[in-house]
Design a protein around this motif. Sequence first.
Motif, PDB file in Angstrom:
ATOM      1  N   ASP A 177       0.825  -1.210   0.000  1.00 26.49           N
ATOM      2  CA  ASP A 177       0.000   0.000   0.000  1.00 26.49           C
ATOM      3  C   ASP A 177       0.857   1.258   0.000  1.00 26.49           C
ATOM      4  O   ASP A 177       0.536   2.239  -0.665  1.00 26.49           O
ATOM      5  CB  ASP A 177      -0.914   0.034   1.235  1.00 26.49           C
ATOM      6  CG  ASP A 177      -2.062  -0.961   1.097  1.00 26.49           C
ATOM      7  OD1 ASP A 177      -2.238  -1.499  -0.017  1.00 26.49           O
ATOM      8  OD2 ASP A 177      -2.757  -1.193   2.096  1.00 26.49           O
ATOM      9  N   SER A 231     -14.737   5.107   9.660  1.00 29.26           N
ATOM     10  CA  SER A 231     -13.774   4.090  10.074  1.00 29.26           C
ATOM     11  C   SER A 231     -13.293   4.352  11.492  1.00 29.26           C
ATOM     12  O   SER A 231     -13.114   5.501  11.881  1.00 29.26           O
ATOM     13  CB  SER A 231     -12.543   4.134   9.177  1.00 29.26           C
ATOM     14  OG  SER A 231     -12.894   3.895   7.862  1.00 29.26           O
ATOM     15  N   LEU A 235      -8.472  -1.209   5.546  1.00 28.56           N
ATOM     16  CA  LEU A 235      -7.698  -0.186   4.849  1.00 28.56           C
ATOM     17  C   LEU A 235      -8.379   0.282   3.571  1.00 28.56           C
ATOM     18  O   LEU A 235      -8.346   1.452   3.221  1.00 28.56           O
ATOM     19  CB  LEU A 235      -6.305  -0.715   4.502  1.00 28.56           C
ATOM     20  CG  LEU A 235      -5.362  -0.958   5.670  1.00 28.56           C
ATOM     21  CD1 LEU A 235      -4.067  -1.577   5.179  1.00 28.56           C
ATOM     22  CD2 LEU A 235      -5.052   0.344   6.398  1.00 28.56           C
ATOM     23  N   ARG A 236      -8.968  -0.667   2.867  1.00 23.37           N
ATOM     24  CA  ARG A 236      -9.461  -0.343   1.545  1.00 23.37           C
ATOM     25  C   ARG A 236     -10.874   0.204   1.528  1.00 23.37           C
ATOM     26  O   ARG A 236     -11.191   1.106   0.770  1.00 23.37           O
ATOM     27  CB  ARG A 236      -9.385  -1.582   0.653  1.00 23.37           C
ATOM     28  CG  ARG A 236      -8.009  -1.689   0.072  1.00 23.37           C
ATOM     29  CD  ARG A 236      -7.586  -3.091  -0.199  1.00 23.37           C
ATOM     30  NE  ARG A 236      -6.131  -3.083  -0.171  1.00 23.37           N
ATOM     31  CZ  ARG A 236      -5.368  -3.237  -1.241  1.00 23.37           C
ATOM     32  NH1 ARG A 236      -5.914  -3.489  -2.395  1.00 23.37           N
ATOM     33  NH2 ARG A 236      -4.078  -3.154  -1.147  1.00 23.37           N
ATOM     34  N   ASP A 254     -14.338   1.975   3.003  1.00 20.97           N
ATOM     35  CA  ASP A 254     -14.618   3.153   3.791  1.00 20.97           C
ATOM     36  C   ASP A 254     -15.642   2.734   4.849  1.00 20.97           C
ATOM     37  O   ASP A 254     -16.558   1.992   4.541  1.00 20.97           O
ATOM     38  CB  ASP A 254     -15.228   4.187   2.826  1.00 20.97           C
ATOM     39  CG  ASP A 254     -15.003   5.580   3.296  1.00 20.97           C
ATOM     40  OD1 ASP A 254     -14.156   5.771   4.174  1.00 20.97           O
ATOM     41  OD2 ASP A 254     -15.675   6.480   2.772  1.00 20.97           O
ATOM     42  N   ILE A 293      -0.180   1.589  10.628  1.00 19.46           N
ATOM     43  CA  ILE A 293      -1.406   1.746   9.855  1.00 19.46           C
ATOM     44  C   ILE A 293      -1.488   3.207   9.433  1.00 19.46           C
ATOM     45  O   ILE A 293      -1.687   4.081  10.262  1.00 19.46           O
ATOM     46  CB  ILE A 293      -2.639   1.388  10.719  1.00 19.46           C
ATOM     47  CG1 ILE A 293      -2.662  -0.109  10.999  1.00 19.46           C
ATOM     48  CG2 ILE A 293      -3.935   1.830  10.076  1.00 19.46           C
ATOM     49  CD1 ILE A 293      -2.956  -0.963   9.816  1.00 19.46           C
ATOM     50  N   LYS A 341      -3.636   4.640   7.410  1.00 25.30           N
ATOM     51  CA  LYS A 341      -4.935   5.059   6.897  1.00 25.30           C
ATOM     52  C   LYS A 341      -5.219   6.430   7.498  1.00 25.30           C
ATOM     53  O   LYS A 341      -5.222   6.578   8.716  1.00 25.30           O
ATOM     54  CB  LYS A 341      -5.982   4.044   7.357  1.00 25.30           C
ATOM     55  CG  LYS A 341      -7.364   4.245   6.802  1.00 25.30           C
ATOM     56  CD  LYS A 341      -8.250   3.085   7.274  1.00 25.30           C
ATOM     57  CE  LYS A 341      -9.719   3.319   7.010  1.00 25.30           C
ATOM     58  NZ  LYS A 341     -10.067   3.470   5.603  1.00 25.30           N
ATOM     59  N   PRO A 380      -6.290   1.033  -1.746  1.00 21.90           N
ATOM     60  CA  PRO A 380      -7.046   1.697  -0.688  1.00 21.90           C
ATOM     61  C   PRO A 380      -7.651   3.008  -1.192  1.00 21.90           C
ATOM     62  O   PRO A 380      -7.023   3.714  -1.994  1.00 21.90           O
ATOM     63  CB  PRO A 380      -6.004   1.984   0.384  1.00 21.90           C
ATOM     64  CG  PRO A 380      -4.881   1.055   0.114  1.00 21.90           C
ATOM     65  CD  PRO A 380      -4.883   0.838  -1.376  1.00 21.90           C
ATOM     66  N   TYR A 425      -8.039   5.900   0.189  1.00 24.40           N
ATOM     67  CA  TYR A 425      -7.323   7.141   0.469  1.00 24.40           C
ATOM     68  C   TYR A 425      -6.120   7.343  -0.434  1.00 24.40           C
ATOM     69  O   TYR A 425      -5.588   8.437  -0.548  1.00 24.40           O
ATOM     70  CB  TYR A 425      -6.878   7.188   1.939  1.00 24.40           C
ATOM     71  CG  TYR A 425      -5.870   6.143   2.323  1.00 24.40           C
ATOM     72  CD1 TYR A 425      -4.527   6.333   2.060  1.00 24.40           C
ATOM     73  CD2 TYR A 425      -6.250   4.958   2.953  1.00 24.40           C
ATOM     74  CE1 TYR A 425      -3.587   5.376   2.396  1.00 24.40           C
ATOM     75  CE2 TYR A 425      -5.325   3.985   3.293  1.00 24.40           C
ATOM     76  CZ  TYR A 425      -3.994   4.208   3.015  1.00 24.40           C
ATOM     77  OH  TYR A 425      -3.073   3.244   3.350  1.00 24.40           O
ATOM     78  N   SER A 436      -7.336  11.647  -0.329  1.00 25.97           N
ATOM     79  CA  SER A 436      -7.747  11.528   1.072  1.00 25.97           C
ATOM     80  C   SER A 436      -9.065  12.260   1.273  1.00 25.97           C
ATOM     81  O   SER A 436      -9.461  13.085   0.450  1.00 25.97           O
ATOM     82  CB  SER A 436      -6.686  12.136   1.978  1.00 25.97           C
ATOM     83  OG  SER A 436      -6.689  13.548   1.826  1.00 25.97           O
TER      84      SER A 436
END
Length: 611
Positions: free
Chosen positions: A72, A231, A276-277, A279, A293, A295, A557, A559, A563
């Motif tokens: 990622d 999330s 992660l991927r 929403d 992480i 994210k 992902p 984001y 973002s």
Amino acid sequence: MIDQATKILNETFGYPTFRGEQETIINHLINDGDALVLMPTGGGKSLCYQIPAIIRDGVGIIISPLIALMQDQVEAVRENGINAEFLNSSLNSDEAWEVENKLIDGSIDLLYIAPERLFHEYTIDLLKKSKISIFAIDEAHCVSRWGHDFRPDYMKLSLLHEEFPDIPRIACTATADQKTREEIITQLKLDNAKSFISGFDRPNIRYQVRPKKDAKKELLNFITTEYPDKSGIVYCLSRKNVEETASWLNEKNIPALPYHAGMNNEERKNNQNRFLREDGIIIVATIAFGMGIDKPDVRFVAHLNLPKSIEAYYQETGRAGRDGLPSTAWMMYGMQDVVLLRNFIESSDGDEEHKRIERQKLEAILAFCEVTTCRREVLLNYFGDYQEEKCNNCDTCLFPVEQIDQTVNAQKALSCIFRTGQRFGVNYLIDVLAGSENERILRLGHNHVSTYGIGKDLTKVEWRNLYRQLVITGIVNVDPEFNGLSLTPKANPILKGEEKFFLRKQTTKAKKEKKVKASGTTKRRAKEELNLDSDATTIFEHIRACRNELAEKKNIPAYVIFSNATLTYMAEKKPGNKEEMLAISGVGQVKFKKYGKIFINAIQEAIGNIS
Ligand code: ADP
Ligand code: ZN
């Protein structure tokens, strides 16, 4: 040189200005300097090594322990048009061979590599054959044997200095304490490195802590009223708790996935990837989850149990709100947690010294839970980042707690420290207050000091609690080696009766808290917070759906495309052409080429739907 850095920031990453010390750090590395960078999570450490790696000749080598996330990370920089690869055990030999060739012929700018891979003789040879621009050691606190993320391989990283003395190195971490900092410098042989230490405040995170009561119900209530469809991470102490909480949330129609060391690799990877991927997924986990992480749009981190230290709490809660938007660190703690954690410590196989430190850390987090003053102030003071102002973005600032005046008892406690010479530990002081006739007191003659036996109206537990609060509020100091308590200048006004000392009134009933928006009345606001009006919210939701669909199709992902912060700017500014789109923070040249038209159209579409 730095003009080139700004150009890359603007055109490649799409950001208008550097944050904090980014520019100085980048400049330092470009000019061959080594650096130790301590920045809070979300501070923007990655750019500090990515930009010098691009500008300097050769390939930037990034050492990271986070194999599961490497792909990622690489995907995210590639989206900006940067040539990047990774080397770890997930590649087969053909794939690895291809990457190795790219390293040797210099056709990439960045190579992410796992430490265990780095130490193959073969890899070192390979690096010697290649042109290296810089070494970046991410999550550098993994060298610390005392920390909870210790990686034995990190101890060997001093080898970089020995084998490649001329190549600048940058070590990055978000772990704040002094001891870890020193260990990083020694272990990595960074004696000549310049330290860049940023403040540790995370202004967009709201701290909220409560004694445990109906924990699951309270959690559900918190999620549904404050962060529906967002999330978040929920931390539990045991695997069993993880499983129960996750299935309970699912029953209540909240999409939650479990994550703990008892699950098989495949399941864990799957759940992490979905978190992660997609929403709006909630991950319920033991602390096995979370390091690295990145994210950016985790809106809350909830603890259903007491973390084992303030360091752990700060690191775990730090995973919320990397994008700078309002987020919450929510915790419920109970006495049962304390018992459990104490048992962990006592039954661990660490030596007595180690256990003593662990006990102190537990005391400190407990005291943090019970403070009546600003929580942020306590946290930042703990890390030596002194702050005196109330933050207006924590529960004690926003909903002052009921307090009881403990000035007289505090005076007794303080003067007992003073009368016995400011060198005894809590247990001894409590014994003096209680008028105990133990041998040591009699031998030292402390049965003759004026505070002997004046504390019979409180129990030992109550005295201990009081001392704990005096320590956490900085009125009393603890000698780190001998545990002896001494007074700080803050003790004076209390002893003289010029200032009062309060304790939190213990109630088990959870107070109904009105929802307070982070904006409006509060002074402290998220850096990038924008107040979207209802039209902009409609646009935001539309382009967010569009982005999520794209991400799913590309299997990256969400984001990584844009973002939420970038989408928020788009929804507000409604860019309608190339120039306006490129002016949005987070839209660089390459991303514009890939997605510019799609998002301009999506915005138009959403505007059309409104009118
Ligand atoms: P860290 O590694 O320190 O936790 P990251 O490097 O992941 O933080 O950065 C956090 C977020 O902030 C990312 O989404 C990143 O793209 C963004 N960011 C970094 N630097 C800037 C900047 N100068 N302007 C705007 N956004 C930035
Ligand atoms: Zn506060």
